[in-house]
Design an enzyme around this catalytic site. Structure first.
Site, PDB file in Angstrom:
ATOM      1  N   HIS A  38       0.854  -1.194   0.000  1.00 34.73           N
ATOM      2  CA  HIS A  38       0.000   0.000   0.000  1.00 34.73           C
ATOM      3  C   HIS A  38       0.885   1.239   0.000  1.00 34.73           C
ATOM      4  O   HIS A  38       1.944   1.253   0.627  1.00 34.73           O
ATOM      5  CB  HIS A  38      -0.897   0.018   1.249  1.00 34.73           C
TER       6      HIS A  38
ATOM      7  N   ASP B 171      -7.875  -5.413   0.022  1.00 35.92           N
ATOM      8  CA  ASP B 171      -8.318  -6.301  -1.067  1.00 35.92           C
ATOM      9  C   ASP B 171      -7.947  -7.758  -0.856  1.00 35.92           C
ATOM     10  O   ASP B 171      -8.397  -8.617  -1.621  1.00 35.92           O
ATOM     11  CB  ASP B 171      -7.715  -5.808  -2.393  1.00 35.92           C
TER      12      ASP B 171
END
Ligand code: SDX
Length: 436
Positions: free
Chosen positions: A313, A371
């Site tokens: 991320h 996700d």
């Protein structure tokens, strides 16, 4: 934002006069160096492709501390919101800045539920698409197409229009996502039912048929509502920045949100949940847990171009707090459905365990993101893989609208227009054809 005593002094080794730049502080998080006058004072731009060190705006909506793995919506930790509120409470919070009291909550829920139907003409709009089109292609078209139907809420500078457009978008996204799904599988559309919850309505529009009563499973209803909460907003991510830039031209809210849907589709962003599930299925098909080591070697070999989807991320350099909550939801749903031995879930947990112990990932601070588990729980609920990002778009619509409205109501906002470092040919004359 408030001016601090500290200043940034930019000096140049070639003796050019130094420049003093003001520094502003927010309520929490990093301060900012105000470079708005830099070009006028130095004739130079800053250079930050990907905006790794650039704050594009000031915002009071969502705060992320990537090192702590903290996510706050209007100051409330995501862990508390996901357990004590429902998605429409979170919509109210993101849009208005405070959690609703009992009366506000009932009024808002009723307002949204009473706007869930779409104009009947929209079903003919769908007919123009191939049935095997990717649902995100259809959704991008449908959301943009809303500006062809709701003319009384397209003036983004009119606060009433913004309010109506916000309710319409939040209310109608589940209907549009379910219509895109029904269109693809050739089943009739299911009209929304006002006595159902927001998530319950969506489940029925997705999986119900006119042939029999659809019974909403409360565990799946709660799980889906939590998935919506976890995806509702996330500071200035790629799709939110797209919505802000698109909306800064003064275009209508539906067009700006459609731009967000299009951006979210990418596999590096919202498309990662679909890519992650496909990755897990590929490993499973090639031998499952026994093949994880081999797969991880490919991921660590840059030339392979293989990424561990659902990991890493830009901001979180610690565990994404949403991934923890998503894993819990995964457990609840799989247990409810008697799928606790789901091989993909076991595979995902094995991948996570290996990655979190592997130096390649530890050094790069790569952790599971939102996700990584969301695809497994959505698949267990029965949502097709290529609709995962559509669910993400459904949930993120409120965040996009809240951020867009915050920008438009900021007296300082201007149309976004970045500059560039030009590396192309200096001026030259067009040669005659026989000289080219
Ligand atoms: C979302 O911004 C948001 O907030 C987005 C989001 C939201 O709610 O809006 O949180 C939703 O988009 C989550 C992210 C979903 N994407 C994925 O899961 C796709 C896989 N992840 C990567 O593509 C990547 O981690 C990004 C795009 C998410 C972040 O990329 P960055 O910040 O640009 O980091 P990077 O690509 O520079 O990576 C740093 C290093 C690199 O190695 P080195 O060049 O330093 O040797 O880590 C490596 C990368 O190669 N790396 C990975 C990896 N992610 C980064 N290696 C293997 N697998 C991965 N997933």
């Amino acid at each position: 934002m408030k001016l601090v005593d500290n200043k940034a002094i930019l000096s140049f080794s070639n003796g050019a006069p130094s420049v003093e730049l003001p520094i502003y502080a927010g309520s929490i998080g990093p301060d900012v160096i105000d470079i708005r006058k830099l070009y006028a004072q130095t004739g130079m731009f800053t250079y930050d492709p990907g905006f790794l060190s650039t704050a594009s705006c000031q915002s009071a909506i969502t705060y992320i501390d990537g090192d702590k793995g903290e996510l706050l919506y209007r100051g409330y930790p995501i862990e508390q919101l996901a357990t004590s509120c429902d998605y429409l409470d979170v919509c109210y919070l993101l849009l208005k800045g405070e959690l609703p009291n009992e009366r506000q909550r009932n009024d808002f829920h009723k307002l949204v539920i009473n706007h869930t139907m779409v104009n009947e003409q929209m079903q003919f709009f769908l007919r123009g698409f191939r049935r095997d089109a990717h649902p995100m292609a259809v959704l991008t078209g449908l959301v943009g197409g809303m500006s062809a139907f709701y003319h009384d809420s397209t003036d983004i500078n009119n606060p009433e229009h913004r309010e109506i457009a916000a309710i319409r978008l939040i209310a109608k996204m589940p209907t549009l996502v379910a219509m895109a799904y029904k269109y693809k599988i050739g089943q009739p559309y299911m009209y929304p039912q006002n006595h159902l919850s927001y998530a319950g309505n969506f489940l029925r529009m997705m999986f119900g048929t006119p042939c029999e009563e659809y019974k909403v499973n409360p565990v799946l209803e709660r799980a889906l509502d939590r998935i919506f909460i976890l995806h509702a907003d996330h500071e200035q991510n790629a799709s939110t920045s797209t919505v802000r830039l698109c909306g800064s031209s003064g275009t209508n809210p539906f067009a700006a949100i459609a731009a967000g849907v299009a951006c979210l589709w990418g596999p590096s962003h919202g498309g990662a949940n679909e890519a992650c599930l496909n990755m897990l299925e590929e490993i499973q098909a090639s031998g499952g847990v026994a093949k994880v080591g081999e797969f991880m070697e490919k991921v660590k070999d840059k030339s392979s171009g293989v990424k561990l989807m659902g990991f890493g991320h830009r901001v979180y350099k610690n565990y994404d707090p949403r991934a923890k909550l998503m894993q819990e939801t995964c457990n609840e749903v799989l247990t409810e459905l008697g799928l606790e031995n789901d091989p993909l879930f076991a595979l995902a947990k094995k991948l996570e365990q290996i990655a979190l112990e592997d130096d390649y990932f530890v050094q790069r601070k790569l952790y599971p993101n939102v996700d990584f588990y969301s695809g497994i729980v959505q698949r267990a609920i029965g949502i097709p893989v290529n609709l995962f990002t559509g669910i993400f778009a459904l949930a993120r619509t409120v965040g996009w609208i809240a951020q867009l409205n915050e920008m438009i109501s900021d007296p300082e906002y201007k149309i976004g227009r970045p500059r560039q470092l030009f590396t192309g040919s200096p001026r030259r004359d067009v040669p005659p054809l026989d000289k080219r």
